[in-house]
Every structure is written in C-alpha cells, then in structure tokens.
Motif scaffolding. Structure first.
Motif, PDB file in Angstrom:
ATOM      1  N   GLY A   1     -21.239   8.409  13.920  1.00 49.52           N
ATOM      2  CA  GLY A   1     -20.831   7.043  13.610  1.00 49.52           C
ATOM      3  C   GLY A   1     -19.441   7.024  12.996  1.00 49.52           C
ATOM      4  N   SER A   2     -18.799   5.903  13.081  1.00 54.74           N
ATOM      5  CA  SER A   2     -17.483   5.744  12.464  1.00 54.74           C
ATOM      6  C   SER A   2     -17.228   4.270  12.205  1.00 54.74           C
ATOM      7  CB  SER A   2     -16.387   6.327  13.349  1.00 54.74           C
ATOM      8  OG  SER A   2     -16.321   5.631  14.578  1.00 54.74           O
ATOM      9  N   ARG A   3     -16.232   3.995  11.420  1.00 63.32           N
ATOM     10  CA  ARG A   3     -15.954   2.610  11.074  1.00 63.32           C
ATOM     11  C   ARG A   3     -14.886   2.012  11.974  1.00 63.32           C
ATOM     12  NH1 ARG A   3     -12.295   1.948   5.825  1.00 63.32           N
ATOM     13  NH2 ARG A   3     -10.527   3.174   6.476  1.00 63.32           N
ATOM     14  N   MET A   4     -14.891   0.693  11.998  1.00 63.03           N
ATOM     15  CA  MET A   4     -13.844  -0.083  12.658  1.00 63.03           C
ATOM     16  C   MET A   4     -13.439  -1.148  11.657  1.00 63.03           C
ATOM     17  SD  MET A   4     -14.073  -2.726  15.905  1.00 63.03           S
ATOM     18  CE  MET A   4     -14.940  -3.998  15.003  1.00 63.03           C
ATOM     19  N   TYR A   5     -12.154  -1.293  11.423  1.00 59.91           N
ATOM     20  CA  TYR A   5     -11.731  -2.407  10.581  1.00 59.91           C
ATOM     21  C   TYR A   5     -10.486  -3.049  11.157  1.00 59.91           C
ATOM     22  CZ  TYR A   5      -8.129   0.399   8.126  1.00 59.91           C
ATOM     23  OH  TYR A   5      -7.033   1.160   7.805  1.00 59.91           O
ATOM     24  N   GLY A   6     -10.355  -4.322  10.862  1.00 56.33           N
ATOM     25  CA  GLY A   6      -9.213  -5.082  11.325  1.00 56.33           C
ATOM     26  C   GLY A   6      -8.558  -5.784  10.160  1.00 56.33           C
ATOM     27  N   GLU A   7      -7.309  -6.157  10.354  1.00 56.70           N
ATOM     28  CA  GLU A   7      -6.561  -6.885   9.339  1.00 56.70           C
ATOM     29  C   GLU A   7      -5.720  -7.969   9.998  1.00 56.70           C
ATOM     30  OE1 GLU A   7      -4.279  -4.421   6.658  1.00 56.70           O
ATOM     31  OE2 GLU A   7      -5.792  -2.833   6.738  1.00 56.70           O
ATOM     32  N   ILE A   8      -5.543  -9.065   9.279  1.00 48.94           N
ATOM     33  CA  ILE A   8      -4.569 -10.085   9.646  1.00 48.94           C
ATOM     34  C   ILE A   8      -3.342  -9.813   8.786  1.00 48.94           C
ATOM     35  CG2 ILE A   8      -4.014 -12.548   9.668  1.00 48.94           C
ATOM     36  CD1 ILE A   8      -7.040 -13.105   9.899  1.00 48.94           C
ATOM     37  N   HIS A   9      -2.207  -9.574   9.422  1.00 49.41           N
ATOM     38  CA  HIS A   9      -0.953  -9.325   8.714  1.00 49.41           C
ATOM     39  C   HIS A   9      -0.048 -10.538   8.862  1.00 49.41           C
ATOM     40  CE1 HIS A   9      -1.019  -4.654   8.529  1.00 49.41           C
ATOM     41  NE2 HIS A   9      -2.240  -5.155   8.433  1.00 49.41           N
ATOM     42  N   THR A  10       0.538 -10.988   7.761  1.00 51.35           N
ATOM     43  CA  THR A  10       1.409 -12.165   7.784  1.00 51.35           C
ATOM     44  C   THR A  10       2.784 -11.817   7.233  1.00 51.35           C
ATOM     45  OG1 THR A  10       0.716 -12.874   5.572  1.00 51.35           O
ATOM     46  CG2 THR A  10      -0.559 -13.710   7.444  1.00 51.35           C
ATOM     47  N   THR A  11       3.758 -12.633   7.609  1.00 55.77           N
ATOM     48  CA  THR A  11       5.100 -12.502   7.047  1.00 55.77           C
ATOM     49  C   THR A  11       5.701 -13.889   6.859  1.00 55.77           C
ATOM     50  OG1 THR A  11       7.277 -11.457   7.231  1.00 55.77           O
ATOM     51  CG2 THR A  11       6.302 -12.270   9.278  1.00 55.77           C
ATOM     52  N   ALA A  12       6.558 -14.005   5.866  1.00 51.02           N
ATOM     53  CA  ALA A  12       7.335 -15.233   5.647  1.00 51.02           C
ATOM     54  C   ALA A  12       8.814 -14.952   5.839  1.00 51.02           C
ATOM     55  CB  ALA A  12       7.071 -15.783   4.241  1.00 51.02           C
ATOM     56  N   ASN A  13       9.147 -13.749   6.358  1.00 49.40           N
ATOM     57  CA  ASN A  13      10.557 -13.419   6.563  1.00 49.40           C
ATOM     58  C   ASN A  13      10.806 -12.747   7.911  1.00 49.40           C
ATOM     59  OD1 ASN A  13       9.515 -10.900   6.105  1.00 49.40           O
ATOM     60  ND2 ASN A  13      11.024 -10.285   4.598  1.00 49.40           N
ATOM     61  N   ALA A  14      10.149 -13.203   8.958  1.00 45.03           N
ATOM     62  CA  ALA A  14      10.381 -12.645  10.290  1.00 45.03           C
ATOM     63  C   ALA A  14      11.854 -12.762  10.642  1.00 45.03           C
ATOM     64  CB  ALA A  14       9.535 -13.365  11.329  1.00 45.03           C
ATOM     65  N   GLY A  15      12.391 -11.694  11.185  1.00 44.12           N
ATOM     66  CA  GLY A  15      13.807 -11.666  11.543  1.00 44.12           C
ATOM     67  C   GLY A  15      14.697 -11.157  10.429  1.00 44.12           C
TER      68      GLY A  15
END
Length: 155
Positions: A69-83
């Motif tokens: 068995g193994s784990r799976m995890y996800g994340e939502i990544h955000t930015t306020a300074n794209a570019g």
C-alpha cells in the motif's frame, strides 16, 4: 455568476506538479452546463475569468498498482504574484491510502480564494503518489478526477 468544471481526460502514473496533462472543461453528459465565463488552463495553470471570491473543489482519484500500500495526496497551490517570480503556496491538502493492486480511492480538497486580479491570482494542482507505478485516474466521459470553480461574489 460563474461556474465551471474541469477534468483530466486520461490516466497517468507517478507524481505531477502541476497536473498539466489532458485537462478539458466538462462537456457532458446531457444536462451539463457552464454558468458565465469559463476558467482557462494552460500547462496546468488555471486563470480566473473575473475577480471575486471563488470556491475551488478538487477531487482526485488514484489506484494502487503495487502489492504494498502507499499514499496519494494532492494539493491546491495558489499565487497572488503570477508573472513576478510565480511563487505558489500550498493552500490545502488532501490525502488517502491506496491498498493492494487495484483499489481506487479519492480524496477531497476545497479552498475559497479572494481573486483581486485575474492577471496575478492563479492556481495549479499537485498530485503526489507514494509509489511511482500508482495510477491517477482520468476520463473524458466521467468525473474520476475533477475540479469545480464557483464564483461566490465580489471581493
């Protein structure tokens, strides 16, 4: 005033940051609709069509392909300074355990983002698999891995 759903259309193995392959805006089954202007996506980076408070809901699905068995995890990544250096921060994380060699499991993440600029406020999704042969599920017909974007109101 805006609602848009997206999904990954094909399976892939191993981790991805960002999940950049094969996104499509959901186009069915019968009765499906988009409210207002849709989100846009390029190389796994999502852009908001307008400013406001946005509810983001991501539900990834994975399958174990290892006898251990193994784990799976996800994340939502955000930015306020794209570019301007594109510094992304993990806004939320969801995790699940994949057991056996054919079990499917999902996890759930949501986040409310205050988008004050459609130019600089963007997001992406990350998926980490505990074993490189595990499969991240995709389909162009089903919501095996999907994300919903719903605009809640003005900032």
């Amino acid at each position: 005033t805006h609602a848009s759903q997206w999904r990954v259309t094909s399976d892939f193995t191993d981790s991805a940051s960002p999940v950049a392959s094969n996104w499509e805006e959901t186009d069915g089954p019968a009765g499906f609709g988009v409210l207002g202007t849709s989100m846009t996506e390029s190389a796994g980076i999502f852009t908001f069509p307008t400013e406001g408070y946005w509810f983001i809901n991501w539900i990834p699905r994975g399958r174990g392909n290892s006898s251990a068995g193994s784990r799976m995890y996800g994340e939502i990544h955000t930015t306020a300074n794209a570019g301007s250096g594109d510094t992304y921060t993990s806004a939320t994380m969801g995790e699940t355990w994949l057991t056996g060699t054919s079990d499917y499991s999902t996890t759930y993440m949501d986040y409310i983002m205050d988008v004050t600029s459609t130019t600089t406020h963007k997001l992406k999704f990350m998926l980490q698999m505990g074993h490189s042969s595990n499969t991240f599920k995709g389909s162009s017909d089903q919501h095996y891995n999907h994300v919903s974007f719903i605009r809640l109101g003005d900032t």
